[in-house]
Each structure stands twice: as C-alpha cells, then as structure tokens.
Design an enzyme around this catalytic site. Sequence first.
Site, PDB file in Angstrom:
ATOM      1  N   HIS A 238       0.836  -1.202   0.000  1.00  0.00           N
ATOM      2  CA  HIS A 238       0.000   0.000   0.000  1.00  0.00           C
ATOM      3  C   HIS A 238       0.877   1.262   0.000  1.00  0.00           C
ATOM      4  O   HIS A 238       0.875   2.044   0.967  1.00  0.00           O
ATOM      5  CB  HIS A 238      -0.926   0.000   1.217  1.00  0.00           C
ATOM      6  CG  HIS A 238      -2.365   0.209   0.865  1.00  0.00           C
ATOM      7  ND1 HIS A 238      -3.099  -0.698   0.127  1.00  0.00           N
ATOM      8  CD2 HIS A 238      -3.220   1.234   1.130  1.00  0.00           C
ATOM      9  CE1 HIS A 238      -4.332  -0.258  -0.031  1.00  0.00           C
ATOM     10  NE2 HIS A 238      -4.431   0.917   0.558  1.00  0.00           N
ATOM     11  N   ARG A 249      -4.585  -2.802  -9.654  1.00  0.00           N
ATOM     12  CA  ARG A 249      -5.310  -3.589 -10.665  1.00  0.00           C
ATOM     13  C   ARG A 249      -4.781  -3.314 -12.068  1.00  0.00           C
ATOM     14  O   ARG A 249      -4.789  -4.202 -12.923  1.00  0.00           O
ATOM     15  CB  ARG A 249      -6.814  -3.322 -10.559  1.00  0.00           C
ATOM     16  CG  ARG A 249      -7.441  -4.048  -9.370  1.00  0.00           C
ATOM     17  CD  ARG A 249      -8.949  -3.932  -9.364  1.00  0.00           C
ATOM     18  NE  ARG A 249      -9.404  -2.580  -9.085  1.00  0.00           N
ATOM     19  CZ  ARG A 249      -9.508  -2.063  -7.863  1.00  0.00           C
ATOM     20  NH1 ARG A 249      -9.175  -2.769  -6.814  1.00  0.00           N
ATOM     21  NH2 ARG A 249      -9.943  -0.824  -7.690  1.00  0.00           N
ATOM     22  N   TYR A 279     -13.155 -10.911  -3.584  1.00  0.00           N
ATOM     23  CA  TYR A 279     -11.820 -10.358  -3.827  1.00  0.00           C
ATOM     24  C   TYR A 279     -11.227  -9.807  -2.531  1.00  0.00           C
ATOM     25  O   TYR A 279     -10.088 -10.126  -2.162  1.00  0.00           O
ATOM     26  CB  TYR A 279     -11.948  -9.264  -4.884  1.00  0.00           C
ATOM     27  CG  TYR A 279     -10.714  -8.446  -5.181  1.00  0.00           C
ATOM     28  CD1 TYR A 279      -9.632  -8.984  -5.868  1.00  0.00           C
ATOM     29  CD2 TYR A 279     -10.670  -7.094  -4.827  1.00  0.00           C
ATOM     30  CE1 TYR A 279      -8.521  -8.215  -6.183  1.00  0.00           C
ATOM     31  CE2 TYR A 279      -9.566  -6.308  -5.143  1.00  0.00           C
ATOM     32  CZ  TYR A 279      -8.494  -6.870  -5.823  1.00  0.00           C
ATOM     33  OH  TYR A 279      -7.397  -6.095  -6.132  1.00  0.00           O
TER      34      TYR A 279
END
Length: 431
Positions: A238, A249, A279
């Site tokens: 992150h 993505r 997900y």
Amino acid sequence: MMNNEYRTLARLFHADRSGDSYANHDLLASQRLGANSTFATGITTPLGELFVATPRRISMLTQRILLAERRISDMWQSIPGVMQWNYITHAVSEELFATNEMEGVRSTRKETEAAVAVAKQAKTQGDARKARFGEFAKLYLNLTDRNIALPKTLEDIRSIYDKIALDEMDDKDRPDGELFRKGDVEVQGPHGTAIYSGVSGEARISALLAQMIDLAKSDEMPFLQRSIASHFLFEYIHPFYDGNGRTGRYLLALYLSHGLTIPTVLSISRTIAENKNGYYKAFTEAEDKLNCGELTFFVSTLLMLIERAQTSLIDELGVKIDQLGKAGDLRDELENELKLSHNATCLLYAVMQEELFDTTKSMTLEEAGADLMLTKQTMRKYVEELDRAGLIEFTGRRPLRFGASESLRGKMGVAVNDDLNKQAERAMPRI
C-alpha cells in the site's frame, strides 16, 4: 488423517483440538513452505515468507484458463480489426468505470468513453488533447502493444501511479515522501472498516516494491502465480495514501498482458468489481498471520475470477461473431444488388461493425481512412457512393461524422434510434 481437501493453515489450526496445536501448526507451515511443489518468493514480511503451493485445485484452474485462452485467441483472430478496436475501446472504458467505482471515485460512462476516445486519438494520430482519466485510459490502451515493458524501477511505479490517480487526489492524500508515502495508512475493506495497516516507512516500502518488481519478471515461478502474487504484494505494501486499488489492478493487468489475450486482460477489473466481496475476502485471508504468508488461496481466488471473466468473454464474443457473420452476408447481398465498388463495400462493412459494436455508432473520414488505409480525401468518394445508395446518414458536421442509415439498420434488424435520426436530419452536410 487429513482428507484430500487443501485447507488454509488458519482453518487447520482452529480445527486442531489437541494440546499440540501450536507445534502442529508450525510444523505444517514449515512443511508447506519447504515442499517441492511450493514456489517460495524469498520475500519476508511480518506474515512470514510469501509462498504459493500447487494443490490440485490450482493445477486444474490453470489448465482451464490456458485452454480457454486458446479458444479466445481463435475467436479474436476471426474478427476484423475495426471490430477488435471497437471492442477494445469499449472494454477499456468499462475497466476504467469499474475500477473507479470500486475505489469510490465518481465517474460516468460518458466520461470514461470520452477519455478512451482521446487516448485512442493520441495513440493513433498523436492528438495532444486532454481529458479526465485520459492518461489512465492511455495506459490501458497501451496494453495492446504486446511488447509493453514491465516496471523496472521504483520511479516507473510512481510514474504509473501519477498517470492513474494523481489528478484525482486531494492535497492531503498526495505522496509526501521522495516517491511514496512516509506516513502510515489504514487499509479499508468494502464496508469502510479498517482491515490492515500498510507497510510502515518509505524505506521499507521501497525495499518491498523492488522485490515485487523482481518477482513479477522472475522465471522461478509460473507466470500466472507470480503475476497474482505480485498483485497481492503491491496491495499489501500500500505505497500510497490513496489510489492503490486502481494502480494495483492496472499493474495486475499489465503483468497478465504478457501471457494472456488482450480481451481477457481488459475484462479483469470489471469481473473483480462484480465479485468484490470475494476479492476483498481473499486479501483478508492471506493477511491472517495464522496463514504464515501462504498465498495459495489468494492465487486460487484470482484464478477463479480470471476463469469467470473468460467464460463471460467467450459468450460475448460468440454473440458478436454470429452478428458479424450475418452482417457479412448482408454486405455481400448489397454489393451485388447495388453494384458497389470494392472500397465502398469495405467501408459499408466498417459502418455495419460500428453500428453493431461501437457505442458512438458513427465514424469520421479520418477514422474510416485509418481503417481502410486510405487518405481522408480518397474516402470522400466512397462515402458519397454509400450516401447515394441510401446506406449511410450524417450525424455531425465538424468533424464530419456518418453512420448506418435507417434503411441499413432496418436491413440489419437493428432498432432505429429516433434521436439519431432527428440529429441526422438537422445536420445533413454535403461532401
């Protein structure tokens, strides 16, 4: 004795009622990491060393995906370039819309379609116009270049992030370190609850991202597994305060574009958005410390999503190929009936494809010329030929735009758009 189901280390630990549950858990984790069928990454985190095992489920999913890719490739090669580009531009628009929606970034399909149109113009004609999400759209369109490079440096990662997210960031959410964030961040799940705190410290962020870059191009792990493991690692790190989901993505799509067909790659974010609870659950399970860094189940979930995207894609392409076949038969009939020239017939087929597969359902002289590899001036006489035959109508003046006429749409069995007809009647330019 264990049954044949391959279960997470956390589940097995909780199911162990013996007095040796901790020792049994540590032993099994060590056995899994050291197994000959395991792919260890060499990347150590507080979760443990990240690794992917190869149980039967992973093998079967991989086989089904690769077999589906062969079918998709055959279907994709059977359709002409105009239809391919129409499909790609629509798919990119849907990818942008889906990934924005997952991250709570407000956008409309009209905005994402406009962004893709501008990006396509820039890619094919060097147009320098700007649009919201234009750079993001350009990144996805560039995936059509089979030799597009993977990120090689930390600066490459930051450059990708800037193109995807920076214009949408509030000042407080912009990176405040040399390349990435230097403060801490909480990762939120689909319901807004904090589920994880990202890696602390820019030095550690940078070190793990460098390992991710190496993992994504490693020959020591199968292509699909390393692509998905790299995706997990990016989201685990992150590196930014905001925009990690969209960036991660895109990176997943970029990694997968080096082994999967472009239609499959361009349907992944949409499929993830449609299955976002599963997900996010996959991340939560992988980040459970009792699973000791095992990414097998995360990989399995992403493989299932890829397979689901392929299944929808095969159905969708099948319908389009059937429509295309009927359009081809009609084209041949009209060519013989109206004695159309060869180039006018080619243009007619392009117009029919626009009507069937493109959201704008019209084209310009420049676009038509690019499709037929003819100059804008040369295209005019073939546009005139189709106009005289009553097969096209004009929908704009500047630039000149034209699409299927009401008569042609009727022959194709396509519903007539009254608003388009009215617009055409008002415009009706002469060429």
